[in-house]
Scaffold this motif. Structure first.
Motif, PDB file in Angstrom:
ATOM      1  N   MET A   1      -2.933   9.773   2.022  1.00  0.00           N
ATOM      2  CA  MET A   1      -2.829   9.891   3.162  1.00  0.00           C
ATOM      3  C   MET A   1      -2.436   8.674   3.187  1.00  0.00           C
ATOM      4  O   MET A   1      -3.233   7.494   3.193  1.00  0.00           O
ATOM      5  CB  MET A   1      -4.445   9.971   3.861  1.00  0.00           C
ATOM      6  CG  MET A   1      -4.675  11.667   3.580  1.00  0.00           C
ATOM      7  SD  MET A   1      -6.501  12.271   4.246  1.00  0.00           S
ATOM      8  CE  MET A   1      -5.227  12.336   5.771  1.00  0.00           C
ATOM      9  N   ASP A   2      -1.472   8.362   4.253  1.00  0.00           N
ATOM     10  CA  ASP A   2      -0.698   6.649   4.542  1.00  0.00           C
ATOM     11  C   ASP A   2      -1.052   6.278   5.823  1.00  0.00           C
ATOM     12  O   ASP A   2      -0.551   6.906   6.991  1.00  0.00           O
ATOM     13  CB  ASP A   2       0.537   6.293   3.659  1.00  0.00           C
ATOM     14  CG  ASP A   2       1.051   5.683   4.410  1.00  0.00           C
ATOM     15  OD1 ASP A   2       0.725   4.221   4.577  1.00  0.00           O
ATOM     16  OD2 ASP A   2       2.802   4.763   3.808  1.00  0.00           O
ATOM     17  N   GLU A   3      -1.967   5.587   6.022  1.00  0.00           N
ATOM     18  CA  GLU A   3      -2.802   5.362   7.278  1.00  0.00           C
ATOM     19  C   GLU A   3      -2.204   6.436   8.765  1.00  0.00           C
ATOM     20  O   GLU A   3      -1.833   6.018   9.085  1.00  0.00           O
ATOM     21  CB  GLU A   3      -1.514   4.145   7.915  1.00  0.00           C
ATOM     22  CG  GLU A   3      -1.697   2.968   6.719  1.00  0.00           C
ATOM     23  CD  GLU A   3      -1.121   1.422   7.045  1.00  0.00           C
ATOM     24  OE1 GLU A   3      -2.029   0.416   8.540  1.00  0.00           O
ATOM     25  OE2 GLU A   3      -0.878   0.830   6.465  1.00  0.00           O
ATOM     26  N   PRO A   4      -3.214   6.822   8.526  1.00  0.00           N
ATOM     27  CA  PRO A   4      -2.897   8.794   9.090  1.00  0.00           C
ATOM     28  C   PRO A   4      -2.885   8.057  10.592  1.00  0.00           C
ATOM     29  O   PRO A   4      -2.550   8.867  11.246  1.00  0.00           O
ATOM     30  CB  PRO A   4      -3.626  10.065   8.486  1.00  0.00           C
ATOM     31  CG  PRO A   4      -4.670   9.343   7.806  1.00  0.00           C
ATOM     32  CD  PRO A   4      -4.004   7.983   7.563  1.00  0.00           C
TER      33      PRO A   4
ATOM     34  N   LYS B   1       0.876  -1.204   0.471  1.00  0.00           N
ATOM     35  CA  LYS B   1       0.022   0.089  -0.214  1.00  0.00           C
ATOM     36  C   LYS B   1       0.488   1.377   0.395  1.00  0.00           C
ATOM     37  O   LYS B   1       1.238   2.133  -0.940  1.00  0.00           O
ATOM     38  CB  LYS B   1      -1.184   0.272   1.145  1.00  0.00           C
ATOM     39  CG  LYS B   1      -1.778  -1.509   1.762  1.00  0.00           C
ATOM     40  CD  LYS B   1      -2.755  -1.280   2.858  1.00  0.00           C
ATOM     41  CE  LYS B   1      -2.299  -0.834   3.659  1.00  0.00           C
ATOM     42  NZ  LYS B   1      -1.680  -2.724   4.418  1.00  0.00           N
ATOM     43  N   SER B   2       1.759   1.450   0.891  1.00  0.00           N
ATOM     44  CA  SER B   2       2.672   2.666   0.615  1.00  0.00           C
ATOM     45  C   SER B   2       3.531   2.462  -0.280  1.00  0.00           C
ATOM     46  O   SER B   2       3.205   4.025  -0.848  1.00  0.00           O
ATOM     47  CB  SER B   2       3.373   2.040   2.042  1.00  0.00           C
ATOM     48  OG  SER B   2       2.725   2.015   3.453  1.00  0.00           O
ATOM     49  N   THR B   3       3.885   1.733  -0.486  1.00  0.00           N
ATOM     50  CA  THR B   3       4.487   1.676  -2.050  1.00  0.00           C
ATOM     51  C   THR B   3       3.823   2.421  -2.737  1.00  0.00           C
ATOM     52  O   THR B   3       4.247   3.242  -4.132  1.00  0.00           O
ATOM     53  CB  THR B   3       4.816   0.487  -2.267  1.00  0.00           C
ATOM     54  OG1 THR B   3       5.778  -0.316  -0.912  1.00  0.00           O
ATOM     55  CG2 THR B   3       5.968   0.097  -3.746  1.00  0.00           C
TER      56      THR B   3
END
Ligand SMILES: Nc1ncnc2c1ncn2[C@@H]1O[C@H](COP(=O)(O)OP(=O)(O)O)[C@@H](O)[C@H]1O
Ligand SMILES: [Mg+2]
Lengths: 263, 253
Positions: free
Chosen positions: A161-164, A50-52
Motif C-alpha cells: 500500500m503506497d500512501e493509500p 518509499k515508492s521506489t
C-alpha cells in the motif's frame, strides 16, 4: 518445498538492495524480512524513495544490486502480491465490480466465480451496494475503498500500500485507518504500508521501518526498525502511542512540521 | 441548458430557416434574383419526387453509399490500427514517422490521378480516395488518444497480472482511448461524405456524377435536390453514430 510451506518463513526477503535511476542511487543496503500476516509500515520524508522501494519489492523495478524474494502464492486462484496506490487509479470505463475483478482475470475462474470473488471484498469494505456503479459517481474515499477491494480480491500473500490514505480528507482517512485495522484480522495477507505520516504508521503497524538519508549526500537507507508493542484496539488512546510517535520523530531527525505532513 | 431554453432555441432556428427560404422564394418571384442561377425553393419537392420516381435518386444514392461505406471502413480500420500501433510500438513509430509526415499534407483529391491509373474509373477508385481522408483523421486521433493515456493505468495492469501486450491493448489502450478514437471516427464520417461527391465528379456513378450532369444542363433545381440529399444523409449518419458513441462512452457521462 518444506521451507516454502513453513508457516513462519518470511513472505518477503530483501537483501542488500540498491535502487536508483541512471547514475543516481536513491536507496542502498536495504535488508528486510516480512513475516506472514505481519503489518510493516515504512516511513520517511517525501522523496526519500518509499515508492521506489515498494515498486522494487513488487518486482515492478529491478534493483541495481541485491535481491528481493517473495514466497509465491500457493492458494489456488490467488496472486503473490497486489497493490493499493496513492490515487485509486480505478478504470473509469469499468463498473466498480469489474474493476475489482481485474486481478482475477486470467486466473482460470469462471465468470460467476469471478463475480462472487469480487463481491466478497466489496462487502468487506462496505461497498457491495455500489458494485454496479461507475467509478466517477463515487467519492474519493469510496474509490479508495474499491482500490483496496481490488487488491484484496486476489487473496494476496503480500499487500503493498503506497500512501493509500494521504489524498483523502482527515475524517475519511481516520475512518479508513480503522477499517484497515479490522480488515487485517480477516485477511491472511502481510501488509507493507508506505506513509510519510508517523502517527499513521504507529497506529496501524506491527513494525515501523524508518527510511532516511544519512545527511552527507549518501543514498538513503533503513535508519531504524521499531516494533510497536501495543494492542491494536484503541491504540491511539494507549499511553505508549505518543512515546512511539515521538521516538520515531526523533529518529527521522527532523520534527515533522505541519507543512511536511501535507506534502 | 434548461428544457425551456432548449425549446426556444429550436423554435428560433426553425423560424429563421423558414424565413430565409421564404425570402429566397420571394426574391426569385419578384425578379430580384436571376432565375437561371438559383432554383425556386418551392420547385424542389417536385423535382425530388421526379428523381425518386425515375429511380435515379435511389440508384445514385446507393452507389454513393457503397463507395462511402467501403472507403469509410477501410480508412477507419487502417487509420486506427496504424495510429495505435505508432503510439504503442516505439520502433514502428520511428520507422513510419517520416513517411507519415511526407504523405499527410497531400489532400485526398490529389490522389485522383493515381486512383484512376491504378483502378480505372471504377467504384474502387472512389472508395480509395474516400478512404485516404478518413485514414488520416483516424490515424491522428487514435495516435494522440493512445499517447495521452495515463501511465498509471499500465502500472495498475502490471500490478494485477495484466501486463502482457494483448491484455494491455484490450484492457487499457482501447477503452482508455475510446473517447478519442470515436471522436476521430465521427470526424471521418463527415470527411468521407465530403469526399464522396468530389471523387465521383470525374465520372464514377453516384450523387456527384448526377450533380455534374445536372449542372451541364443548368438544372440548378436538381443540383439543390442532391445537395439537400447529401445534407440529410449526413445528418442521419451523424445522429446514429452519436447514439452509438453515447452508449459506448456511457461511463463518461
Ligand atoms: N521513474 C523515475 N525516474 C527517475 N527518478 C525517479 C523516478 N521515480 C522516482 N525517482 C526519484 O527517486 C527518488 C525517490 O522517489 P519516490 O520513491 O517517489 O519517493 P517517495 O515515495 O518516498 O516520496 C526521488 O528523488 C525521485 O525524484
Ligand atoms: Mg511516493
Amino acid at each position: 518445498m518444506a521451507a516454502m510451506n513453513d508457516a513462519s518463513a518470511p513472505v518477503l526477503t530483501a537483501r542488500g538492495v540498491r535502487l536508483g535511476f541512471a547514475d543516481d542511487v536513491v536507496l542502498d543496503d536495504i535488508d528486510l524480512d516480512v513475516a506472514p500476516r505481519e503489518f510493516v509500515a515504512m516511513v520517511g520524508a517525501s522523496g526519500v524513495g518509499k515508492s521506489t522501494l515498494l515498486r522494487a519489492f513488487a518486482g515492478l523495478l529491478t534493483p541495481l544490486r541485491g535481491d528481493v524474494h517473495l514466497s509465491t502464492a500457493d492458494a489456488p486462484a490467488s496472486r503473490t502480491w497486489s497493490m493499493v496506490f496513492q490515487a485509486p487509479r480505478l478504470f473509469p470505463w469499468r463498473r466498480v465490480r469489474a474493476n475489482v475483478e481485474l486481478g482475477l482475470e486470467g486466473l482460470g475462474l469462471s465468470r460467476d466465480e469471478r463475480r462472487a470473488r469480487a463481491l466478497e471484498p466489496l462487502s468487506l469494505v462496505g461497498l457491495e451496494e455500489l458494485a454496479e456503479r461507475w467509478p466517477r459517481t463515487l467519492s474519493g474515499g469510496q474509490q479508495q475503498r474499491v482500490g483496496i477491494a481490488r487488491a484484496l480480491a486476489v487473496k494476496p500473500r503480500i499487500l503493498f500500500m503506497d500512501e493509500p490514505f494521504s489524498a483523502l480528507d482527515a475524517l475519511t482517512r481516520q475512518r479508513l485507518q480503522g477499517e484497515l485495522t479490522e480488515l487485517r484480522q480477516r485477511s491472511d495477507a502481510a501488509i507493507v504500508f508506505v506513509t510519510h505520516d508517523i502517527e499513521e504508521a504507529v497506529l496501524l503497524a506491527d513494525r515501523v521501518v524508518v527510511l532516511a538519508q544519512p545527511g552527507n549526500g549518501k543514498p538513503a537507507g533503513v535508519r531504524d526498525i521499531v516494533a510497536i508493542d501495543l494492542a491494536l484496539a484503541q491504540r491511539r488512546e494507549q499511553s505508549g502511542f505518543r512515546d512511539h510517535v515521538q521516538r520515531l520523530e526523533r529518529h527521522i531527525g527532523v520534527a515533522t512540521t505541519p507543512e511536511e505532513k501535507t506534502s | 441548458m434548461t428544457r425551456h431554453a432548449r425549446h426556444r432555441r429550436t423554435l428560433v432556428s426553425a423560424v429563421s430557416l423558414t424565413a430565409l427560404v421564404a425570402l429566397w422564394e420571394i426574391a426569385l418571384r419578384m425578379g430580384w434574383l436571376p432565375s437561371n442561377l438559383v432554383p425556386l425553393p418551392s420547385s424542389i419537392p417536385g423535382i425530388l419526387w421526379a428523381e425518386v420516381q425515375d429511380g435515379i435518386w435511389l440508384d445514385v444514392v446507393l452507389s454513393s453509399l457503397s463507395h462511402y461505406s467501403i472507403g469509410l471502413v477501410i480508412g477507419s480500420v487502417l487509420g486506427i490500427a496504424v495510429g495505435m500501433a505508432a503510439a504503442l510500438l516505439p520502433w514502428f513509430d520511428a520507422a513510419h514517422s517520416w513517411l507519415a509526415r511526407l504523405l499527410r499534407p497531400i489532400p485526398p483529391l490529389a490522389w485522383i490521378p493515381f486512383a484512376i491509373i491504378w483502378f480505372g474509373v471504377t467504384e474502387t477508385a472512389a472508395a480509395f480516395i474516400i478512404s485516404i481522408g478518413v485514414f488520416w483523421i483516424n490515424y491522428f486521433t487514435s495516435y494522440s488518444a493512445v499517447r495521452a493515456i495515463d501511465d498509471g493505468y499500465y502500472e495498475v495492469a502490471r500490478a494485477f497480472g495484466q501486463g502482457g501486450f494483448t491484455a494491455r491493448l484490450t484492457k487499457i489502450s482501447l477503452p482508455a482511448a475510446a473517447p478519442g478514437i470515436l471522436g476521430g471516427l465521427r470526424a471521418g464520417l463527415g470527411q468521407g461524405w465530403m469526399t464522396v461527391v468530389a471523387a465521383e465528379l470525374f465520372g464514377i456513378p453516384g450523387i456527384g456524377q448526377r450533380m455534374m450532369e445536372a449542372s451541364g444542363l443548368l438544372a440548378t433545381d436538381v443540383v439543390v435536390v442532391y445537395m439537400l440529399t447529401i445534407a440529410a444523409l449526413y445528418a442521419l449518419f451523424d445522429f446514429l453514430f452519436m447514439r452509438i458513441q453515447r452508449r459506448v462512452l456511457r461511463w463518461q457521462q
